[in-house]
Design a protein around this motif. Structure first.
Motif: not given
Length: 102
Positions: A19-21, A81-88
């Motif tokens: 999980c990239e954030h 603030r936490v923004t999730v950019n990519l989830v695998n």
């Protein structure tokens, strides 16, 4: 110190999730917006890296010093603030939505 910690964990049995954030911690100065403290961090969580923290965002003594402008009426205004950019490899089901009022 004022600190910020983020934890990401998939309770599944798989080791290939990630999980990239981007996380932003904003400590607002009430007297001068330009003196506010803003820190942005980008990181990637995975099965062997499930937490991240900023242990020394700023000195607590600086925040409670009324001359510095961070404290007003015994309150400090902090925005995270936490923004999730990519989830695998993680279920995409929302567990909790902080934007909804209860």
């Amino acid at each position: 110190h004022l600190s910020m910690f983020i934890f990401c964990n998939d309770d599944g049995v798989y080791d290939f999730w990630s999980c990239e954030h981007v996380s932003t911690l904003h400590i607002i100065n009430r007297n001068d917006e330009a003196a506010s403290i803003k820190q942005e961090i980008t990181t990637k969580f995975s099965h062997d890296h499930t937490n991240w923290g900023k242990t020394e965002a700023t000195l607590f003594a600086e925040l409670v010093d009324t001359q510095k402008g961070f404290i007003l009426d015994d309150k400090i205004l902090v925005e995270a603030r936490v923004t999730v950019n990519l989830v695998n490899g993680i279920k995409k089901e929302v567990q909790f939505d902080f934007a909804k009022e209860e």
